[in-house]
Scaffold this motif. Structure first.
Motif, PDB file in Angstrom:
ATOM      1  N   SER A 192       0.809  -1.204   0.000  1.00  0.00           N
ATOM      2  CA  SER A 192       0.000   0.000   0.000  1.00  0.00           C
ATOM      3  C   SER A 192       0.851   1.266   0.000  1.00  0.00           C
ATOM      4  N   LEU A 193       0.395   2.263  -0.773  1.00  0.00           N
ATOM      5  CA  LEU A 193       0.995   3.596  -0.777  1.00  0.00           C
ATOM      6  C   LEU A 193       0.210   4.571   0.091  1.00  0.00           C
ATOM      7  N   LEU A 194      -0.776   4.058   0.831  1.00  0.00           N
ATOM      8  CA  LEU A 194      -1.602   4.947   1.645  1.00  0.00           C
ATOM      9  C   LEU A 194      -0.789   5.733   2.675  1.00  0.00           C
ATOM     10  N   PRO A 195       0.150   5.120   3.414  1.00  0.00           N
ATOM     11  CA  PRO A 195       0.925   5.920   4.366  1.00  0.00           C
ATOM     12  C   PRO A 195       1.662   7.085   3.705  1.00  0.00           C
ATOM     13  N   GLU A 196       2.281   6.835   2.549  1.00  0.00           N
ATOM     14  CA  GLU A 196       2.988   7.902   1.839  1.00  0.00           C
ATOM     15  C   GLU A 196       2.027   8.999   1.394  1.00  0.00           C
ATOM     16  N   LEU A 197       0.874   8.594   0.864  1.00  0.00           N
ATOM     17  CA  LEU A 197      -0.108   9.575   0.408  1.00  0.00           C
ATOM     18  C   LEU A 197      -0.562  10.465   1.560  1.00  0.00           C
ATOM     19  N   LEU A 198      -0.864   9.876   2.707  1.00  0.00           N
ATOM     20  CA  LEU A 198      -1.323  10.661   3.843  1.00  0.00           C
ATOM     21  C   LEU A 198      -0.253  11.642   4.312  1.00  0.00           C
ATOM     22  N   ASP A 199       0.974  11.171   4.377  1.00  0.00           N
ATOM     23  CA  ASP A 199       2.080  12.052   4.760  1.00  0.00           C
ATOM     24  C   ASP A 199       2.168  13.249   3.823  1.00  0.00           C
ATOM     25  N   GLY A 222      -0.753  -5.275   6.232  1.00  0.00           N
ATOM     26  CA  GLY A 222       0.613  -5.276   5.733  1.00  0.00           C
ATOM     27  C   GLY A 222       1.385  -4.003   6.023  1.00  0.00           C
ATOM     28  N   VAL A 223       0.668  -2.903   6.270  1.00  0.00           N
ATOM     29  CA  VAL A 223       1.338  -1.625   6.549  1.00  0.00           C
ATOM     30  C   VAL A 223       0.858  -1.039   7.882  1.00  0.00           C
ATOM     31  N   ARG A 224       0.410  -1.904   8.768  1.00  0.00           N
ATOM     32  CA  ARG A 224      -0.235  -1.411   9.986  1.00  0.00           C
ATOM     33  C   ARG A 224       0.687  -0.538  10.829  1.00  0.00           C
ATOM     34  N   ASP A 225       1.953  -0.904  10.953  1.00  0.00           N
ATOM     35  CA  ASP A 225       2.869  -0.083  11.755  1.00  0.00           C
ATOM     36  C   ASP A 225       3.121   1.261  11.085  1.00  0.00           C
ATOM     37  N   GLU A 226       3.424   1.245   9.784  1.00  0.00           N
ATOM     38  CA  GLU A 226       3.676   2.495   9.074  1.00  0.00           C
ATOM     39  C   GLU A 226       2.453   3.401   9.108  1.00  0.00           C
ATOM     40  N   LEU A 227       1.273   2.810   8.917  1.00  0.00           N
ATOM     41  CA  LEU A 227       0.048   3.606   8.878  1.00  0.00           C
ATOM     42  C   LEU A 227      -0.246   4.215  10.250  1.00  0.00           C
ATOM     43  N   ALA A 228      -0.135   3.419  11.296  1.00  0.00           N
ATOM     44  CA  ALA A 228      -0.380   3.938  12.641  1.00  0.00           C
ATOM     45  C   ALA A 228       0.624   5.031  12.997  1.00  0.00           C
ATOM     46  N   ALA A 233       1.873  10.811  13.897  1.00  0.00           N
ATOM     47  CA  ALA A 233       2.787  11.918  13.617  1.00  0.00           C
ATOM     48  C   ALA A 233       2.092  13.148  13.039  1.00  0.00           C
ATOM     49  N   ASN A 234       0.866  13.002  12.559  1.00  0.00           N
ATOM     50  CA  ASN A 234       0.185  14.098  11.863  1.00  0.00           C
ATOM     51  C   ASN A 234      -1.130  14.451  12.546  1.00  0.00           C
ATOM     52  N   GLU A 235      -1.180  15.634  13.151  1.00  0.00           N
ATOM     53  CA  GLU A 235      -2.401  16.065  13.835  1.00  0.00           C
ATOM     54  C   GLU A 235      -3.540  16.312  12.857  1.00  0.00           C
ATOM     55  N   GLU A 236      -3.211  16.464  11.580  1.00  0.00           N
ATOM     56  CA  GLU A 236      -4.269  16.703  10.599  1.00  0.00           C
ATOM     57  C   GLU A 236      -5.162  15.488  10.414  1.00  0.00           C
ATOM     58  N   ILE A 237      -4.666  14.288  10.669  1.00  0.00           N
ATOM     59  CA  ILE A 237      -5.433  13.067  10.418  1.00  0.00           C
ATOM     60  C   ILE A 237      -6.306  12.743  11.622  1.00  0.00           C
ATOM     61  N   TYR A 238      -7.589  12.558  11.379  1.00  0.00           N
ATOM     62  CA  TYR A 238      -8.458  12.062  12.440  1.00  0.00           C
ATOM     63  C   TYR A 238      -7.963  10.690  12.888  1.00  0.00           C
ATOM     64  N   ASN A 239      -7.947  10.469  14.187  1.00  0.00           N
ATOM     65  CA  ASN A 239      -7.587   9.147  14.714  1.00  0.00           C
ATOM     66  C   ASN A 239      -8.793   8.219  14.585  1.00  0.00           C
ATOM     67  N   VAL A 269      -5.917  -3.725  15.147  1.00  0.00           N
ATOM     68  CA  VAL A 269      -6.455  -2.981  16.288  1.00  0.00           C
ATOM     69  C   VAL A 269      -5.390  -2.793  17.362  1.00  0.00           C
ATOM     70  N   GLU A 270      -4.667  -3.840  17.672  1.00  0.00           N
ATOM     71  CA  GLU A 270      -3.631  -3.767  18.700  1.00  0.00           C
ATOM     72  C   GLU A 270      -2.524  -2.786  18.314  1.00  0.00           C
ATOM     73  N   THR A 271      -2.168  -2.755  17.033  1.00  0.00           N
ATOM     74  CA  THR A 271      -1.125  -1.833  16.571  1.00  0.00           C
ATOM     75  C   THR A 271      -1.558  -0.390  16.739  1.00  0.00           C
ATOM     76  N   PHE A 272      -2.782  -0.074  16.379  1.00  0.00           N
ATOM     77  CA  PHE A 272      -3.277   1.291  16.561  1.00  0.00           C
ATOM     78  C   PHE A 272      -3.392   1.635  18.038  1.00  0.00           C
ATOM     79  N   ASP A 273      -3.768   0.656  18.856  1.00  0.00           N
ATOM     80  CA  ASP A 273      -3.798   0.882  20.308  1.00  0.00           C
ATOM     81  C   ASP A 273      -2.414   1.271  20.831  1.00  0.00           C
ATOM     82  N   GLU A 274      -1.379   0.642  20.286  1.00  0.00           N
ATOM     83  CA  GLU A 274      -0.013   0.915  20.739  1.00  0.00           C
ATOM     84  C   GLU A 274       0.461   2.310  20.348  1.00  0.00           C
ATOM     85  N   HIS A 275       0.020   2.802  19.210  1.00  0.00           N
ATOM     86  CA  HIS A 275       0.533   4.067  18.694  1.00  0.00           C
ATOM     87  C   HIS A 275      -0.316   5.279  19.056  1.00  0.00           C
ATOM     88  N   LEU A 276      -1.598   5.079  19.341  1.00  0.00           N
ATOM     89  CA  LEU A 276      -2.503   6.200  19.568  1.00  0.00           C
ATOM     90  C   LEU A 276      -3.126   6.113  20.953  1.00  0.00           C
TER      91      LEU A 276
END
Length: 419
Positions: A192-199, A222-228, A233-239, A269-276
């Motif tokens: 996925s290129l979604l993390p790069e696009l969001l950045d 597949g990109v759960r760590d990068e996406l989380a 890192a970006n306050e612009e993105i809704y959690n 879910v667990e990955t997002f819990d860890e980062h947010l």
């Protein structure tokens, strides 16, 4: 795609909500019917201001249920405050919050938003389709026949479209697609290129927020760590993450051909819990799939209790022509109705707990729409809906970001006052 009929009763807020339902349905490829008798789904947006109105709403719901072939969805004030009245009337109806209606109509299928058209600005909300198609082959979904496999514009193309929306006045960018999680798989060797696009979008000059639309668990996994990490890192993105799991049973997921397993969804879910520290999980469940046993359903209920998603769309399985699941021997309507009711009760319990826990907090809220009378409605950083009575008379306006003290809640949204 479905043909829909919508009827609206009551205040300006109800009419505004119906307009948003219709916009979402049109964006998803659905079309208005000439009347309820021609519709696949009839939507009744109710009012409950006086007893006479309540009686009228019940009577109209009974007429739509009895006189038309359409599935019936009841939403609006009476549905939320007195849903048991419709249940007592023994209607074959789904009782939903208004913003759950479009996903219910999709029947667990992906939206059909296409990037071939220009991005749309709706008030202060910009709609940005980032790709067309998906990489799934769900046995129940007819959408794939219309959209095909993933076809992704470049990151730069989507960034330029987002920049145009911001320059046009967008304060919220809603990223959409059949499956945003697999954006770029066709360009990036299955990653996925979604993390790069969001950045990249968050680097655009301006004050705005970004909401990521539906992303199936397989693509996110597949990109759960990068996406989380990008979210954190970006306050612009809704959690906020909408990852439709559809079932808590791996056996049912296999029959659905959903590609992911329950464990992968839980790892996301667990990955997002860890980062947010605080975020909103949104998901979808299809109840009554033809091969779903009672044990499978109990596994789904257990998953709901374990992960406690705050936004949940519950859909009773229905057959779509031309799909493999249409040839399966279905479960009885009573079974599907009982399972749907049990899951909806648990869903409301979870949502009430979440919004109740917000009372007393002060939160930053982006105001995105008018509410009833002089109220305004917006969303906090975790994309939880907040209504603010009297906000307009105090000088606030749609598009403003304001601090709000949460004073109460109504199960599916919070109430607050300007801090």
């Amino acid at each position: 795609m479905a043909r829909y009929h919508i009827e609206t009763y009551g205040c300006t807020a109800n009419r505004g909500e119906s307009r948003q339902i219709e916009r979402a349905l049109r964006d998803g490829g659905h079309h208005p019917a000439d009347g309820p008798e021609e519709a696949d789904v009839a939507i009744l947006n109710t009012c409950t201001v006086v007893e006479k109105t309540e009686r009228n709403m019940l009577r109209r719901a009974e007429e739509l249920d009895a006189e038309t072939p359409a599935d019936l969805v009841v939403t609006g004030c009476m549905a939320l405050a007195q849903g048991e009245e419709f249940q007592r009337a023994d209607l074959e109806a789904e009782i939903l919050h208004w913003d759950e209606v479009p996903e219910y109509v999709r029947n667990g299928e992906c939206p059909t938003t296409t990037p071939d058209t220009e991005p749309v600005l709706d008030g202060v909300v910009g709609i940005l389709p980032i790709a067309r198609g998906c990489m799934s082959d769900c046995s129940y979904c007819i959408t794939k026949q219309a959209t095909g496999r993933i076809d992704s514009p470049t990151v730069e193309e989507n960034v330029e479209k987002a920049r145009a929306l911001v320059h046009a006045g967008a304060k919220e960018i809603r990223i959409t697609g059949q499956d945003t999680g697999v954006y770029g798989w066709d360009r990036n060797q299955g990653e996925s290129l979604l993390p790069e696009l969001l950045d990249r979008i968050c680097d655009i000059d301006g004050e705005f927020r970004v909401r990521v639309g539906m992303a199936n668990p397989k693509g996110v996994h597949g990109v759960r760590d990068e996406l989380a990490e990008v979210f954190a890192a970006n306050e612009e993105i809704y959690n906020f993450l909408h990852a439709p799991v559809q079932s808590g049973s791996d056996d049912v997921l296999a029959d659905m051909r959903r590609q992911h397993e329950v464990g992968e969804y839980v790892e996301v879910v667990e990955t997002f819990d860890e980062h947010l520290d605080e975020w909103t999980l949104s998901t979808d469940f299809i109840v009554g799939f033809p091969t779903e046993t009672d044990h499978d359903f109990q596994q789904t209920m257990a998953l709901l209790r374990e992960t406690r998603p705050e936004k949940i769309n519950v859909t009773r399985f229905s057959k779509r022509p031309g799909t493999d699941a249409a040839d399966m021997k279905g479960l009885g309507g009573t079974v599907k109705k009982e399972r749907s009711s049990a899951m909806t009760d648990l869903k409301m319990e979870v949502m009430e707990e979440v919004y109740g826990s917000m009372v007393g907090d002060t939160r930053s809220v982006l105001l995105t729409e008018d509410g009833t009378d002089d109220s305004l409605v917006g969303y906090d950083r975790a994309y939880r809906q907040v209504a603010i009575p009297g906000a307009q008379t105090q000088g606030a306006d749609v598009g403003d970001t304001v601090d709000v003290t949460i004073t109460g809640h109504n199960t599916v949204y919070a109430l607050g006052e300007l801090a």
